[in-house]
Design an enzyme around this catalytic site. Structure first.
Site, PDB file in Angstrom:
ATOM      1  CG  ASP A  98       0.549   2.981  -6.503  1.00  8.38           C
ATOM      2  OD1 ASP A  98       0.645   3.562  -5.797  1.00  8.38           O
ATOM      3  OD2 ASP A  98      -0.513   2.868  -7.210  1.00  8.38           O
TER       4      ASP A  98
ATOM      5  N   GLY B  78     -12.526   2.414  -1.457  1.00  7.71           N
ATOM      6  CA  GLY B  78     -11.282   1.892  -1.364  1.00  7.71           C
ATOM      7  C   GLY B  78     -11.170   0.600  -2.349  1.00  7.71           C
TER       8      GLY B  78
ATOM      9  CD  GLU C 267      -3.064  -0.562  -0.070  1.00  6.10           C
ATOM     10  OE1 GLU C 267      -3.314  -0.201  -1.246  1.00  6.10           O
ATOM     11  OE2 GLU C 267      -3.570  -1.425   0.325  1.00  6.10           O
TER      12      GLU C 267
ATOM     13  N   GLY D   7     -16.164   5.374  -3.139  1.00  5.23           N
ATOM     14  CA  GLY D   7     -15.397   5.852  -1.863  1.00  5.23           C
ATOM     15  C   GLY D   7     -14.975   4.594  -0.973  1.00  5.23           C
TER      16      GLY D   7
ATOM     17  CG  ASP E   3      -6.233   1.750  -7.684  1.00  2.83           C
ATOM     18  OD1 ASP E   3      -5.363   0.992  -7.058  1.00  2.83           O
ATOM     19  OD2 ASP E   3      -6.779   2.691  -7.185  1.00  2.83           O
TER      20      ASP E   3
ATOM     21  CB  SER F 250     -10.343   0.406  -7.887  1.00  5.68           C
ATOM     22  OG  SER F 250      -9.093   0.642  -7.190  1.00  5.68           O
ATOM     23  CB  SER F 251     -15.580   3.143  -7.444  1.00  3.84           C
ATOM     24  OG  SER F 251     -15.016   4.162  -6.855  1.00  3.84           O
TER      25      SER F 251
HETATM   26  C1  GAF Z   1      -5.203   4.630  -4.248  1.00  8.38           C
HETATM   27  C2  GAF Z   1      -4.383   4.887  -5.512  1.00  8.38           C
HETATM   28  F1  GAF Z   1      -5.319   5.142  -6.491  1.00  8.38           F
HETATM   29  C3  GAF Z   1      -3.322   3.911  -5.914  1.00  8.38           C
HETATM   30  O1  GAF Z   1      -2.583   4.278  -7.014  1.00  8.38           O
HETATM   31  C4  GAF Z   1      -2.392   3.623  -4.661  1.00  8.38           C
HETATM   32  O2  GAF Z   1      -1.792   4.448  -4.463  1.00  8.38           O
HETATM   33  C5  GAF Z   1      -3.491   3.227  -3.407  1.00  8.38           C
HETATM   34  O3  GAF Z   1      -4.312   4.407  -2.934  1.00  8.38           O
HETATM   35  C6  GAF Z   1      -2.465   3.003  -2.273  1.00  8.38           C
HETATM   36  O4  GAF Z   1      -2.023   1.973  -2.374  1.00  8.38           O
HETATM   37  O5  GAF Z   1      -6.081   3.470  -4.430  1.00  8.38           O
END
Ligand code: GAF
Length: 408
Positions: A46, A138, A43, A136, A186, A140-141
């Protein structure tokens, strides 16, 4: 347990009904979908060019629609947000000018993808969006909407089909039109995720290796804290800047190139916050590669331990967790048969992800449902926080359809 989320065909059917209602009796020609994701570990690594280990979900965004003559675009969303209109109309610029972001905010993902589409210009179209990815949460909508929309444009006017470039274009859309300086995770997993696998992504080389995740004795439980997060506020960009600052003090291009030895040697030159942010990232990158190895060996206890270490680091060093997420993790870890649990995604709310033995699923959900995460004087939402999605990774619940085009 909450009712199962609608599958792809139900979502497509719902979107088609809305299309016919809004645009007359003509049925849409196209239907596409793209999945949300859950990140198992890795987390905030990236955008530091590190490793991540997400998997695509059977929660998806679908887009149905048809090409029209001319340059006009109409898009309707079926997702309810009382504050925003559900329809947007605009014309595609013919003079090379930009499609500026504006209101409604959900349409910025559409405009951003149009702006960064790799085979412009596209013709006008009408489309309807429907999604089972919680907003919202977490999961990845936004990436699933971007990728679904990109896929829709590919049907209107094909690009060269390069999947990595597609993910990058969708990431650029998020940067320019949603104001979130996100990493690539994501969008990448939404485009390239594989059924029955997590994906170990090297966010520097943009190479990925699938890690099998199809043990019928294993379940992944996603629990929504129902604390809505928004990454476009100041905290996410601030974390990114802090990491870049740390890397520059260490004389590295990114924290991917830094070791804990480098960090300790530079400690006198780093303020406490910068030190803690960098430490999380350096250790999390290491945890992620170890976790992928553990998963390959079927060493689930070891994997679970790394998940908990990741959560603690996100809570204490990176400071992106919240009370509700911490309590969900603690509660899950009290149950026999649970290997590990952590917050997933950007943080500040959203979901936890828990890895557990399939036989422990009922008692784990029951135990979590006994939590009352709301303040003592606010009972309005009591016990409304649980909307668990359990994915029996070897069984029928895990039915992700990736980058699928269905002709209606
Ligand atoms: C969000 C971001 F969009 C991702 O790129 C990533 O940084 C994540 O937070 C945290 O790991 O989903």
């Amino acid at each position: 347990m909450a009712a199962p989320s609608p599958g792809v065909s139900e979502l497509v059917a719902a979107a088609r009904r809305v299309y016919v209602q809004v645009f007359g009796d003509e049925a849409p020609q196209l239907a596409v979908c793209a999945p949300g994701r859950v990140n198992l570990i890795g987390e905030h690594t990236d955008y530091n060019q590190g490793f991540v280990l997400p998997m695509a979900l059977p929660l998806v965004t679908v887009v149905v629609g048809s090409q029209t003559s001319g340059q006009d675009v109409t898009v309707v969303t079926t997702t309810e947000d009382a504050d925003e209109p559900r329809r947007v109309d605009f014309s595609l610029p013919t003079d090379g000018s930009q499609l500026s972001p504006g209101l409604p905010s959900w349409a910025n993902y559409v405009k951003g993808v149009l702006q960064h589409y790799r085979a412009p210009p596209v013709p006008g179209f009408r489309a309807v969006i429907a999604s089972s990815v919680p907003l919202g949460g977490g999961l990845s909508s936004s990436a699933s909407l971007e990728v679904a929309f990109y896929t829709f444009l590919q049907q209107l006017k094909p690009d060269n089909g390069d999947k990595v470039l597609k993910a990058v274009a969708c990431q650029q859309a998020e940067h320019s039109h949603a104001g979130v300086p996100c990493g690539i995770m994501d969008q990448f997993v939404s485009v390239l995720g594989r059924e029955g696998h997590a994906l170990l992504i090297d966010c520097r080389s943009l190479e990925a290796s699938p890690v099998p995740l199809a043990d019928p004795g294993l379940v992944i439980l996603i629990t929504n804290s129902n604390v809505k997060h928004s990454l476009s506020g100041s905290e996410y960009p601030t974390r990114r800047r802090q990491c870049e600052h740390a890397a520059s003090i260490l004389g590295k291009d990114s924290l991917r190139d830094a070791t804990m030895k480098d960090l300790e040697e530079a400690r006198d030159r780093l303020d406490d916050v910068t030190y803690r942010r960098a430490r999380h990232v350096i250790e999390e990158i290491e945890r992620t590669t170890c976790a992928a190895e553990a998963l390959k060996r079927g060493a689930f206890k070891e994997f679970g331990k790394l998940m908990v270490e990741s959560h603690n680091s996100l809570r204490d060093l990176y400071e992106v967790s919240c009370r509700e997420l911490d309590e969900l993790v603690s509660a899950a870890m009290e149950v026999e048969g649970v290997y590990g649990s952590r917050m997933t995604g950007g943080g500040f709310g959203g979901c936890t992800v828990t890895l557990l033995q399939a036989q422990a699923i009922d008692r784990t959900i029951l135990h979590i449902q006994m939590l009352n995460l709301n303040s003592p004087d606010d009972n309005s939402n009591r016990n409304s926080l649980q909307d668990p999605v359990s994915l029996n990774v070897g069984g029928e619940l895990y039915t992700t359809t990736l980058d699928t085009l269905t002709r209606c």
